[in-house]
Design a protein around this motif. Structure first.
Motif, short mmCIF file in Angstrom:
data_model
loop_
_atom_site.label_atom_id
_atom_site.label_comp_id
_atom_site.label_asym_id
_atom_site.label_seq_id
_atom_site.Cartn_x
_atom_site.Cartn_y
_atom_site.Cartn_z
N GLU A 65 113.66 -50.04 -1.58
CA GLU A 65 114.61 -49.44 -2.52
C GLU A 65 114.33 -47.97 -2.74
OE1 GLU A 65 115.06 -51.34 -6.26
OE2 GLU A 65 116.41 -52.85 -5.44
N MET A 66 115.41 -47.22 -3.04
CA MET A 66 115.24 -45.83 -3.45
C MET A 66 116.16 -45.58 -4.63
SD MET A 66 115.31 -42.23 -1.37
CE MET A 66 113.73 -42.57 -0.64
N SER A 67 115.57 -45.16 -5.73
CA SER A 67 116.31 -44.84 -6.97
C SER A 67 117.13 -46.03 -7.47
CB SER A 67 117.22 -43.64 -6.76
OG SER A 67 116.50 -42.55 -6.24
N GLY A 68 116.65 -47.23 -7.22
CA GLY A 68 117.31 -48.41 -7.76
C GLY A 68 118.29 -49.09 -6.84
N VAL A 69 118.55 -48.52 -5.66
CA VAL A 69 119.46 -49.15 -4.70
C VAL A 69 118.74 -49.26 -3.35
CG1 VAL A 69 121.59 -48.34 -5.80
CG2 VAL A 69 120.47 -46.90 -4.09
N THR A 70 119.32 -50.05 -2.42
CA THR A 70 118.69 -50.14 -1.10
C THR A 70 118.78 -48.77 -0.42
OG1 THR A 70 120.75 -50.71 0.03
CG2 THR A 70 119.43 -52.55 -0.87
N VAL A 201 120.24 -35.61 1.41
CA VAL A 201 121.02 -36.62 2.13
C VAL A 201 120.19 -37.90 2.30
CG1 VAL A 201 122.10 -37.21 4.35
CG2 VAL A 201 122.47 -34.95 3.33
N PHE A 202 118.93 -37.70 2.72
CA PHE A 202 118.09 -38.86 3.07
C PHE A 202 117.07 -39.21 1.98
CE2 PHE A 202 119.41 -37.03 7.15
CZ PHE A 202 120.03 -38.13 7.71
N TYR A 203 116.97 -38.37 0.95
CA TYR A 203 116.00 -38.64 -0.12
C TYR A 203 116.46 -37.93 -1.38
CZ TYR A 203 114.63 -33.95 1.33
OH TYR A 203 114.65 -32.62 1.65
N SER A 204 115.89 -38.37 -2.51
CA SER A 204 116.16 -37.67 -3.76
C SER A 204 115.16 -36.53 -3.88
CB SER A 204 115.99 -38.65 -4.94
OG SER A 204 115.91 -37.92 -6.14
N ARG A 229 127.05 -38.54 -4.77
CA ARG A 229 126.31 -39.81 -4.94
C ARG A 229 126.57 -40.38 -6.33
NH1 ARG A 229 121.23 -38.47 -2.87
NH2 ARG A 229 121.78 -39.42 -0.86
N ALA A 230 126.63 -39.50 -7.32
CA ALA A 230 126.92 -39.95 -8.69
C ALA A 230 128.32 -40.56 -8.76
CB ALA A 230 126.81 -38.77 -9.65
N GLY A 231 129.26 -39.97 -8.06
CA GLY A 231 130.63 -40.49 -8.05
C GLY A 231 130.69 -41.89 -7.50
N ILE A 232 129.85 -42.18 -6.52
CA ILE A 232 129.90 -43.51 -5.89
C ILE A 232 129.05 -44.54 -6.65
CG2 ILE A 232 129.19 -44.78 -3.81
CD1 ILE A 232 130.34 -42.63 -2.14
N MET A 233 127.85 -44.14 -7.10
CA MET A 233 126.93 -45.16 -7.64
C MET A 233 126.20 -44.70 -8.91
SD MET A 233 124.11 -44.92 -4.55
CE MET A 233 125.21 -45.60 -3.36
N ALA A 240 116.62 -41.36 -13.66
CA ALA A 240 115.67 -40.32 -13.24
C ALA A 240 115.95 -39.80 -11.83
CB ALA A 240 114.24 -40.87 -13.31
N ALA A 241 116.80 -40.57 -11.11
CA ALA A 241 117.02 -40.21 -9.70
C ALA A 241 118.06 -39.12 -9.51
CB ALA A 241 117.45 -41.45 -8.93
N PHE A 242 118.80 -38.80 -10.58
CA PHE A 242 119.82 -37.77 -10.43
C PHE A 242 119.19 -36.40 -10.23
CE2 PHE A 242 122.29 -41.04 -12.71
CZ PHE A 242 123.23 -41.26 -11.73
N ASP A 243 119.55 -35.79 -9.14
CA ASP A 243 118.97 -34.49 -8.84
C ASP A 243 119.51 -33.40 -9.76
OD1 ASP A 243 117.47 -35.57 -6.82
OD2 ASP A 243 119.01 -35.26 -5.30
N THR A 244 120.75 -33.57 -10.19
CA THR A 244 121.36 -32.53 -11.03
C THR A 244 122.31 -33.18 -12.03
OG1 THR A 244 123.28 -32.26 -9.62
CG2 THR A 244 121.39 -30.86 -9.13
N ASN A 245 122.67 -32.39 -13.03
CA ASN A 245 123.68 -32.80 -13.99
C ASN A 245 125.06 -32.68 -13.34
OD1 ASN A 245 125.77 -31.59 -15.93
ND2 ASN A 245 124.37 -32.71 -17.28
#
Lengths: 276, 319
Positions: A65-70, A201-204, A229-233, A240-245
């Motif tokens: 898992e990464m940031s709560g998803v596969t 793209v491949f990591y937070s 990514r926020a728009g989709i999931m 904590a995984a969000f890179d930006t606001n």
């Protein structure tokens, strides 16, 4: 012989004339996109499918898992965004530079179209290609993830649209300044690809140690990938995984678009790279 | 009501003190003045690198001027470039269309850039492609067309927005004689319908055939600008070639004329403006020499062109 439209110089007539001009450029660009589909549509879809197989299936299954998803789910928005960025840029840079190289850009330069019409026309062509490929890549991802529930279609679409607009505009500037075919390969190879790969793209980027996390925040692509990514999931990712606001991301993208669009109009008015 | 209707412009094109210095320091134009009246068939002649294409480039907004002004049908290019552009059609010297697009698409697109709705653009494309003999080739990619067809395609493209001023930069370069004459006939036809035509050409015969007014440009300066009749009147010496009925063995001396035998039965005679051809025939008759035909050795305009350009080169060198 005299034109029926020659004597009509009102603002309304000029606006109508420019709208027809815009429609003409967009039709030309979409026709080109369709005519050379093995060059414009197939390659990015194949490349992204390979990313899904290699990074998602083969390596991703070991990452967990990464940031709560596969991991596979995590990279889907990033890979769609990578396709959007590359396609919008490539479409405009290659189409506009080819026109410059074959000198058929003169057809447009001698016409009464406003510079903004020309720019918006080419950007629209790039956006159409980017959104077409982005949609295909998103559909391809369904073969690799169990479900793809989109948190907000509006946010997802808007981020893709604005990002495609920005990079289509950047491709236009590259084509204006390019003198030879090598010049249109330099920016995608040495600037765009590294920034995209390092843009989350491949990591937070929150996983990166300092100072790399801070340095990454100067990469504009981070904001686009993160917002997409926020728009989709957004509902499934760890907070904590969000890179930006999200608001800040939109603000940054819009700021880049306004600055780049204005600069390009100034360049067109000066005839940089187009008029001797 | 538009202002043009109230004050009909007398000039299709007014160029004042036009200067152009390129980025590398090359001075292409040195303050040229040029007036072309509405309805004229105007020839702009000059050797390679004289400044013809630069002038056309500035008028059509493809080249940035360094100084001076350009007005088209009374509208200043700097004040309202869109309005000026709308009135001009350009047939450039080199093929500059997308080689991969079909002929009809190229013409319809060009109409669209000028704000002509698609349905009307298609109608106009058909009209002009038919006039140019290209309708049967409308779906053929431009790259598959012959050189002559490509030239005609550029003319159709330039006319699709029905400009008041048509500028042709070497329109018949590399075109065979039949097609060249067909193009001349077509240009005369559209000029007769009211379109002002400006032509640059290397074929001086073409300029002499078509243009009623001619300007000669050399080293970025206009060295002559007048109507064709006056211009040809300035020709000091013309060389005529006489084909003789029977070969002659020795030189033929004609009083008051320089003459030479090109071969036994071909005589070349230089006739100045002060002398007539009648005296040449009289002297030949007195010598018992019969002439079966006669022609100009070179195109008259060509002789004058060489004379003017050489004179300008000498003056520039002596300065």
């Amino acid at each position: 012989m005299s034109s029926t439209i020659v004597d009509n110089h009102s603002l309304q007539a000029r606006l109508k004339s420019n709208l027809i001009g815009l429609q003409t450029i967009v039709i030309k660009e979409v026709t080109r996109l369709i005519r050379i589909w093995p060059q414009t549509i197939v390659p990015p879809v194949i490349t992204t499918t390979l990313y899904f197989i290699i990074f998602g299936k083969v390596i991703g299954s070991r990452v967990g898992e990464m940031s709560g998803v596969t991991y596979m789910e995590f990279i889907v928005p990033g890979l769609v965004m990578m396709s959007v960025i590359n396609s919008s840029y490539q479409n405009v840079v290659s189409s506009f530079f080819s026109s410059k190289f074959q000198r058929n850009i003169e057809e447009i330069l001698i016409s009464p179209m406003h510079n903004a019409t020309i720019l918006i026309g080419y950007i629209t062509g790039g956006v159409v290609r980017a959104l077409t490929i982005g949609t295909i890549v998103l559909m391809v991802s369904l073969f690799f993830v169990d479900t793809l529930a989109i948190y907000s279609v509006f946010i997802t679409f808007l981020v893709a649209l604005l990002t495609a607009t920005l990079f289509a505009n950047a491709g236009f500037v590259n084509a204006m300044l390019a003198r030879k075919f090598d010049d249109i390969a330099i920016i995608p190879t040495f600037v765009l690809t590294p920034l995209t790969y390092l843009g989350g793209v491949f990591y937070s980027i929150t996983l990166l140690p300092q100072p790399w996390e801070t340095i990454s925040r100067f990469n504009p692509i981070v904001y686009m990938v993160s917002a997409f990514r926020a728009g989709i999931m957004r509902d499934r990712l760890d907070a904590a995984a969000f890179d930006t606001n999200l608001g800040f991301s939109f603000g940054m993208i819009l700021l880049f678009i306004v600055v780049l669009f204005s600069t390009t109009l100034w360049m067109l008015k000066r005839g940089i790279g187009l008029r001797s | 009501m538009n202002s043009d209707a109230l004050h009909p412009p007398a000039q299709a094109l007014e160029i004042k003190s036009l200067n152009k210095t390129y980025g590398d320091g090359t001075v292409a134009l040195r303050g040229i003045d040029l007036d072309v009246k509405e309805g004229e068939f105007f020839g702009l002649l000059g050797p390679n690198g004289a400044g013809k294409s630069t002038t056309i480039g500035i008028v059509t907004s493809l080249v940035k001027k360094s100084g001076g002004s350009v007005r088209c049908f009374g509208v200043d290019l700097d004040q309202d470039p869109a309005r000026v552009k709308r009135q001009i059609g350009l047939v450039p010297q080199e093929f500059n269309f997308n080689q991969f697009e079909p002929a009809e698409q190229i013409v319809v697109q060009q109409a669209g850039y000028y704000g002509i709705p698609r349905a009307l653009a298609r109608q106009r494309a058909e009209i002009y492609l038919r006039k140019m003999g290209l309708w049967e080739k409308r779906t053929t990619s431009a790259r598959m067309l012959s050189g002559g067809m490509k030239r005609r395609l550029m003319i159709a493209r330039a006319l699709v927005h029905e400009p008041r001023l048509l500028i042709l930069d070497e329109p018949t370069a590399g075109v065979d004689i039949d097609l060249r004459r067909a193009t001349w006939a077509f240009l005369e036809e559209i000029n007769a319908e009211g379109t002002t035509v400006i032509l640059t050409t290397h074929y001086l015969e073409e300029a002499e055939m078509l243009c009623r007014r001619i300007a000669i440009i050399d080293q970025g300066q206009i060295v002559e600008d007048t109507d064709k009749k006056t211009l040809l009147g300035k020709l000091n010496v013309e060389t005529f070639v006489f084909d003789l009925e029977s070969p002659v063995n020795k030189a033929i001396n004609l009083d008051g004329y320089a003459s030479r035998l090109a071969d036994g039965s071909t005589l070349e005679v230089d006739v100045t403006r002060e002398h007539s051809l009648n005296a040449v025939f009289e002297q030949l008759s007195q010598k018992g020499i019969k002439v079966i035909s006669m022609r100009n050795k070179a195109n008259r305009l060509e002789e004058l062109f060489v004379e003017l350009v050489e004179s300008n080169t000498t003056q520039t060198t002596n300065k």
